[in-house]
Design a protein around this motif. Structure first.
Motif, PDB file in Angstrom:
ATOM      1  N   ASN A   1      41.172  47.208  56.373  1.00 16.45           N
ATOM      2  CA  ASN A   1      41.715  47.517  55.042  1.00 16.45           C
ATOM      3  C   ASN A   1      43.023  46.778  54.789  1.00 16.45           C
ATOM      4  O   ASN A   1      43.257  46.284  53.685  1.00 16.45           O
ATOM      5  CB  ASN A   1      41.905  49.019  54.883  1.00 16.45           C
ATOM      6  CG  ASN A   1      40.590  49.757  54.785  1.00 16.45           C
ATOM      7  OD1 ASN A   1      39.575  49.189  54.401  1.00 16.45           O
ATOM      8  ND2 ASN A   1      40.607  51.022  55.150  1.00 16.45           N
ATOM      9  N   LEU A   2      43.881  46.713  55.787  1.00 17.50           N
ATOM     10  CA  LEU A   2      45.138  45.988  55.651  1.00 17.50           C
ATOM     11  C   LEU A   2      44.881  44.502  55.395  1.00 17.50           C
ATOM     12  O   LEU A   2      45.544  43.890  54.565  1.00 17.50           O
ATOM     13  CB  LEU A   2      46.002  46.178  56.904  1.00 17.50           C
ATOM     14  CG  LEU A   2      47.331  45.431  56.932  1.00 17.50           C
ATOM     15  CD1 LEU A   2      48.225  45.836  55.760  1.00 17.50           C
ATOM     16  CD2 LEU A   2      48.038  45.688  58.262  1.00 17.50           C
ATOM     17  N   ALA A   3      43.901  43.934  56.065  1.00 18.73           N
ATOM     18  CA  ALA A   3      43.564  42.520  55.870  1.00 18.73           C
ATOM     19  C   ALA A   3      43.095  42.271  54.436  1.00 18.73           C
ATOM     20  O   ALA A   3      43.487  41.284  53.812  1.00 18.73           O
ATOM     21  CB  ALA A   3      42.501  42.080  56.866  1.00 18.73           C
ATOM     22  N   TYR A   4      42.269  43.162  53.883  1.00 16.06           N
ATOM     23  CA  TYR A   4      41.850  43.018  52.482  1.00 16.06           C
ATOM     24  C   TYR A   4      43.052  43.115  51.546  1.00 16.06           C
ATOM     25  O   TYR A   4      43.175  42.346  50.600  1.00 16.06           O
ATOM     26  CB  TYR A   4      40.819  44.083  52.100  1.00 16.06           C
ATOM     27  CG  TYR A   4      39.412  43.692  52.427  1.00 16.06           C
ATOM     28  CD1 TYR A   4      38.804  42.600  51.816  1.00 16.06           C
ATOM     29  CD2 TYR A   4      38.666  44.420  53.340  1.00 16.06           C
ATOM     30  CE1 TYR A   4      37.506  42.233  52.112  1.00 16.06           C
ATOM     31  CE2 TYR A   4      37.363  44.065  53.649  1.00 16.06           C
ATOM     32  CZ  TYR A   4      36.794  42.965  53.035  1.00 16.06           C
ATOM     33  OH  TYR A   4      35.512  42.602  53.331  1.00 16.06           O
ATOM     34  N   TYR A   5      43.938  44.056  51.817  1.00 18.50           N
ATOM     35  CA  TYR A   5      45.131  44.201  50.976  1.00 18.50           C
ATOM     36  C   TYR A   5      45.971  42.920  51.020  1.00 18.50           C
ATOM     37  O   TYR A   5      46.420  42.429  49.984  1.00 18.50           O
ATOM     38  CB  TYR A   5      45.968  45.397  51.442  1.00 18.50           C
ATOM     39  CG  TYR A   5      47.321  45.415  50.783  1.00 18.50           C
ATOM     40  CD1 TYR A   5      47.468  45.870  49.476  1.00 18.50           C
ATOM     41  CD2 TYR A   5      48.445  44.922  51.441  1.00 18.50           C
ATOM     42  CE1 TYR A   5      48.710  45.850  48.849  1.00 18.50           C
ATOM     43  CE2 TYR A   5      49.680  44.901  50.824  1.00 18.50           C
ATOM     44  CZ  TYR A   5      49.813  45.370  49.528  1.00 18.50           C
ATOM     45  OH  TYR A   5      51.026  45.330  48.914  1.00 18.50           O
ATOM     46  N   LEU A   6      46.192  42.383  52.215  1.00 18.89           N
ATOM     47  CA  LEU A   6      47.016  41.180  52.331  1.00 18.89           C
ATOM     48  C   LEU A   6      46.360  39.985  51.640  1.00 18.89           C
ATOM     49  O   LEU A   6      47.060  39.151  51.061  1.00 18.89           O
ATOM     50  CB  LEU A   6      47.308  40.883  53.801  1.00 18.89           C
ATOM     51  CG  LEU A   6      48.251  41.869  54.480  1.00 18.89           C
ATOM     52  CD1 LEU A   6      48.328  41.592  55.974  1.00 18.89           C
ATOM     53  CD2 LEU A   6      49.640  41.847  53.859  1.00 18.89           C
ATOM     54  N   CYS A   7      45.042  39.904  51.686  1.00 19.87           N
ATOM     55  CA  CYS A   7      44.353  38.843  50.942  1.00 19.87           C
ATOM     56  C   CYS A   7      44.659  38.957  49.453  1.00 19.87           C
ATOM     57  O   CYS A   7      44.991  37.973  48.800  1.00 19.87           O
ATOM     58  CB  CYS A   7      42.842  38.925  51.155  1.00 19.87           C
ATOM     59  SG  CYS A   7      42.258  38.182  52.680  1.00 19.87           S
ATOM     60  N   GLN A   8      44.564  40.153  48.924  1.00 17.59           N
ATOM     61  CA  GLN A   8      44.842  40.359  47.506  1.00 17.59           C
ATOM     62  C   GLN A   8      46.309  40.076  47.196  1.00 17.59           C
ATOM     63  O   GLN A   8      46.635  39.449  46.191  1.00 17.59           O
ATOM     64  CB  GLN A   8      44.502  41.783  47.097  1.00 17.59           C
ATOM     65  CG  GLN A   8      43.034  42.064  47.114  1.00 17.59           C
ATOM     66  CD  GLN A   8      42.742  43.536  46.869  1.00 17.59           C
ATOM     67  OE1 GLN A   8      43.624  44.384  46.964  1.00 17.59           O
ATOM     68  NE2 GLN A   8      41.495  43.826  46.562  1.00 17.59           N
ATOM     69  N   ARG A   9      47.181  40.530  48.032  1.00 16.21           N
ATOM     70  CA  ARG A   9      48.626  40.387  47.818  1.00 16.21           C
ATOM     71  C   ARG A   9      49.049  38.923  47.809  1.00 16.21           C
ATOM     72  O   ARG A   9      49.933  38.520  47.070  1.00 16.21           O
ATOM     73  CB  ARG A   9      49.371  41.159  48.903  1.00 16.21           C
ATOM     74  CG  ARG A   9      50.873  41.053  48.855  1.00 16.21           C
ATOM     75  CD  ARG A   9      51.439  41.752  47.625  1.00 16.21           C
ATOM     76  NE  ARG A   9      52.869  41.674  47.616  1.00 16.21           N
ATOM     77  CZ  ARG A   9      53.569  40.678  47.069  1.00 16.21           C
ATOM     78  NH1 ARG A   9      52.966  39.674  46.479  1.00 16.21           N
ATOM     79  NH2 ARG A   9      54.875  40.682  47.111  1.00 16.21           N
ATOM     80  N   PHE A  10      48.405  38.113  48.647  1.00 17.95           N
ATOM     81  CA  PHE A  10      48.767  36.705  48.746  1.00 17.95           C
ATOM     82  C   PHE A  10      47.786  35.798  47.998  1.00 17.95           C
ATOM     83  O   PHE A  10      47.722  34.599  48.239  1.00 17.95           O
ATOM     84  CB  PHE A  10      48.897  36.294  50.224  1.00 17.95           C
ATOM     85  CG  PHE A  10      50.157  36.830  50.840  1.00 17.95           C
ATOM     86  CD1 PHE A  10      51.309  36.072  50.864  1.00 17.95           C
ATOM     87  CD2 PHE A  10      50.213  38.116  51.348  1.00 17.95           C
ATOM     88  CE1 PHE A  10      52.484  36.572  51.396  1.00 17.95           C
ATOM     89  CE2 PHE A  10      51.377  38.628  51.886  1.00 17.95           C
ATOM     90  CZ  PHE A  10      52.519  37.850  51.904  1.00 17.95           C
ATOM     91  N   TYR A  11      47.022  36.396  47.082  1.00 21.70           N
ATOM     92  CA  TYR A  11      46.149  35.651  46.165  1.00 21.70           C
ATOM     93  C   TYR A  11      45.177  34.710  46.864  1.00 21.70           C
ATOM     94  O   TYR A  11      45.032  33.549  46.488  1.00 21.70           O
ATOM     95  CB  TYR A  11      46.973  34.867  45.137  1.00 21.70           C
ATOM     96  CG  TYR A  11      47.935  35.721  44.379  1.00 21.70           C
ATOM     97  CD1 TYR A  11      47.469  36.624  43.422  1.00 21.70           C
ATOM     98  CD2 TYR A  11      49.294  35.651  44.621  1.00 21.70           C
ATOM     99  CE1 TYR A  11      48.354  37.428  42.730  1.00 21.70           C
ATOM    100  CE2 TYR A  11      50.183  36.462  43.934  1.00 21.70           C
ATOM    101  CZ  TYR A  11      49.707  37.348  42.996  1.00 21.70           C
ATOM    102  OH  TYR A  11      50.586  38.143  42.315  1.00 21.70           O
ATOM    103  N   CYS A  12      44.513  35.194  47.879  1.00 23.92           N
ATOM    104  CA  CYS A  12      43.474  34.394  48.513  1.00 23.92           C
ATOM    105  C   CYS A  12      42.203  35.232  48.636  1.00 23.92           C
ATOM    106  O   CYS A  12      42.266  36.451  48.752  1.00 23.92           O
ATOM    107  CB  CYS A  12      43.920  33.859  49.868  1.00 23.92           C
ATOM    108  SG  CYS A  12      44.322  35.130  51.063  1.00 23.92           S
TER     109      CYS A  12
END
Length: 76
Positions: free
Chosen positions: A8-19
């Motif tokens: 879940n954290l990895a998905y959040y970081l993807c969204q946060r960093f626009y990738c």
């Protein structure tokens, strides 16, 4: 950190960093050449970090990823 939280954290970081989770741009920047997607590279990167002195929260992870990307030439 358990695997589900890490995912879940990895998905959040993807969204946060626009990738895109299925993209590939973070693989080299994170040094996870054996991975196939941004999401799997982030999961491995998160699992490779062992915060010894503090319990990380979301902001801690964002700052850690930002520093990692900037150290490899990616300007956020």
């Amino acid at each position: 950190m358990n695997r589900n939280t890490c995912t879940n954290l990895a998905y959040y970081l993807c969204q946060r960093f626009y990738c895109q989770p299925a993209g590939r741009e973070l693989i080299c920047l994170l040094g996870m050449a054996s991975q196939k997607t941004n999401h799997s590279a982030l999961v491995d990167w998160i699992e490779s970090i062992d915060p010894k002195t503090e319990v990380p929260d979301i902001l801690w992870w964002e700052h850690k990823l930002k520093r990692q990307l900037e150290s490899n030439g990616y300007l956020y």
